[in-house]
Write a protein that holds these residues in place. Structure first.
Motif, PDB file in Angstrom:
ATOM      1  N   UNK A 147       4.196  14.370 -11.381  1.00  0.00           N
ATOM      2  CA  UNK A 147       4.450  14.486 -12.820  1.00  0.00           C
ATOM      3  C   UNK A 147       3.450  15.434 -13.465  1.00  0.00           C
ATOM      4  N   UNK A 148       2.193  15.280 -13.089  1.00  0.00           N
ATOM      5  CA  UNK A 148       1.140  16.131 -13.648  1.00  0.00           C
ATOM      6  C   UNK A 148       1.376  17.588 -13.252  1.00  0.00           C
ATOM      7  N   UNK A 149       1.730  17.796 -11.985  1.00  0.00           N
ATOM      8  CA  UNK A 149       2.013  19.164 -11.532  1.00  0.00           C
ATOM      9  C   UNK A 149       3.230  19.742 -12.239  1.00  0.00           C
ATOM     10  N   UNK A 150       4.234  18.898 -12.501  1.00  0.00           N
ATOM     11  CA  UNK A 150       5.423  19.358 -13.219  1.00  0.00           C
ATOM     12  C   UNK A 150       5.083  19.808 -14.625  1.00  0.00           C
ATOM     13  N   UNK A 151       4.135  19.132 -15.271  1.00  0.00           N
ATOM     14  CA  UNK A 151       3.717  19.553 -16.606  1.00  0.00           C
ATOM     15  C   UNK A 151       3.222  20.993 -16.565  1.00  0.00           C
ATOM     16  N   UNK A 152       2.442  21.322 -15.552  1.00  0.00           N
ATOM     17  CA  UNK A 152       1.947  22.691 -15.403  1.00  0.00           C
ATOM     18  C   UNK A 152       3.105  23.664 -15.197  1.00  0.00           C
ATOM     19  N   UNK A 153       4.090  23.256 -14.403  1.00  0.00           N
ATOM     20  CA  UNK A 153       5.253  24.115 -14.164  1.00  0.00           C
ATOM     21  C   UNK A 153       6.056  24.315 -15.450  1.00  0.00           C
ATOM     22  N   UNK A 175       0.842  -1.202   0.000  1.00  0.00           N
ATOM     23  CA  UNK A 175       0.000   0.000   0.000  1.00  0.00           C
ATOM     24  C   UNK A 175       0.875   1.251   0.000  1.00  0.00           C
ATOM     25  N   UNK A 176       1.893   1.248   0.855  1.00  0.00           N
ATOM     26  CA  UNK A 176       2.780   2.413   0.948  1.00  0.00           C
ATOM     27  C   UNK A 176       3.527   2.644  -0.363  1.00  0.00           C
ATOM     28  N   UNK A 177       4.069   1.579  -0.948  1.00  0.00           N
ATOM     29  CA  UNK A 177       4.830   1.702  -2.199  1.00  0.00           C
ATOM     30  C   UNK A 177       3.930   2.237  -3.311  1.00  0.00           C
ATOM     31  N   UNK A 178       2.707   1.739  -3.406  1.00  0.00           N
ATOM     32  CA  UNK A 178       1.793   2.210  -4.444  1.00  0.00           C
ATOM     33  C   UNK A 178       1.304   3.627  -4.158  1.00  0.00           C
ATOM     34  N   UNK A 179       1.183   3.986  -2.885  1.00  0.00           N
ATOM     35  CA  UNK A 179       0.849   5.366  -2.529  1.00  0.00           C
ATOM     36  C   UNK A 179       1.945   6.321  -2.963  1.00  0.00           C
ATOM     37  N   UNK A 180       3.198   5.905  -2.763  1.00  0.00           N
ATOM     38  CA  UNK A 180       4.331   6.731  -3.195  1.00  0.00           C
ATOM     39  C   UNK A 180       4.350   6.857  -4.722  1.00  0.00           C
ATOM     40  N   UNK A 181       4.028   5.758  -5.412  1.00  0.00           N
ATOM     41  CA  UNK A 181       3.978   5.800  -6.871  1.00  0.00           C
ATOM     42  C   UNK A 181       2.871   6.744  -7.336  1.00  0.00           C
ATOM     43  N   UNK A 182       1.716   6.672  -6.690  1.00  0.00           N
ATOM     44  CA  UNK A 182       0.602   7.560  -7.014  1.00  0.00           C
ATOM     45  C   UNK A 182       1.001   9.014  -6.797  1.00  0.00           C
ATOM     46  N   UNK A 183       1.697   9.282  -5.711  1.00  0.00           N
ATOM     47  CA  UNK A 183       2.170  10.641  -5.442  1.00  0.00           C
ATOM     48  C   UNK A 183       3.138  11.110  -6.527  1.00  0.00           C
ATOM     49  N   UNK A 184       4.007  10.217  -6.985  1.00  0.00           N
ATOM     50  CA  UNK A 184       4.951  10.614  -8.038  1.00  0.00           C
ATOM     51  C   UNK A 184       4.219  10.912  -9.345  1.00  0.00           C
ATOM     52  N   UNK A 185       3.142  10.177  -9.629  1.00  0.00           N
ATOM     53  CA  UNK A 185       2.350  10.453 -10.831  1.00  0.00           C
ATOM     54  C   UNK A 185       1.702  11.830 -10.723  1.00  0.00           C
ATOM     55  N   UNK A 186       1.151  12.116  -9.560  1.00  0.00           N
ATOM     56  CA  UNK A 186       0.537  13.427  -9.337  1.00  0.00           C
ATOM     57  C   UNK A 186       1.584  14.526  -9.484  1.00  0.00           C
TER      58      UNK A 186
END
Length: 183
Positions: A75-81, A62-73
């Motif tokens: 990535x999306x925020x970086x696109x905006x930046x 759960x923790x590893x997939x939560x961290x992966x989900x956070x990294x995806x989010x």
């Protein structure tokens, strides 16, 4: 003519953004499904059938997939930046061996689901610390390893780190797989 070129460029950018968002929504579902599934398994264990090792394994997943989900989010925020011209690139000392192993650990669930081996190869000459942007490097490796797993049906994915003391400011990381390949 200039107006037509600008309009074509804007349409291409809009299509690219739509494709990116479609891919991201798919990428978000994968770790979210795992998080929800393992959380359900933990909550369904009312009679305590799970031993501590199983429970800890579920929590780690759960923790590893939560961290992966956070990294995806992120990535999306970086696109905006990037679009706003405000993306800052860091330069800090990083343990490359540790970073690569974290990426492999993060992607292990996807590889296990396809019965693929994922490994890393490091040269003996690799310095303990190198200067890089760990967030961006992690993003790049997650994307490359994720794609390698996605397009590999049999075999393995290898993250190969290359370094030579003769070129101390250069580090090469290759993601090699036994998949279909690309031009």
């Amino acid at each position: 003519v200039a107006l037509e070129k600008a309009q074509a460029k804007a349409e291409l950018a809009n299509r690219s953004k739509s494709e990116f968002l479609a891919n991201m929504s798919h990428e978000i579902r994968t770790p979210m499904t795992s998080i929800m599934g393992f959380a359900d398994l933990l909550s369904d264990d009312r009679n305590g059938a799970l031993d501590n090792e199983q429970r800890n394994s579920f929590i780690t997943t759960i923790k590893r997939n939560g961290e992966h989900l956070l990294s995806i989010i992120n990535d999306i925020l970086d696109l905006s930046k990037i679009e706003a011209g405000k993306l800052a690139v860091e330069r800090v000392e990083v343990n490359i061996t540790q970073l690569v192993q974290e990426v492999i650990s993060l992607m292990q669930v996807k590889a296990d689901a396809k019965r693929l081996a994922v490994k890393a190869v490091f040269p003996a000459t690799l310095p303990r610390l190198v200067e890089t942007d760990p967030v961006r490097l992690r993003q790049i490796l997650v994307n490359l390893v994720g794609n390698a797993i996605k397009f590999t049906e049999l075999g393995e994915v290898t993250v190969c780190v290359r370094y030579s003391p003769e070129t101390p400011t250069r580090l090469t990381i290759a993601v090699i797989d036994t998949g279909m390949g690309m031009s």
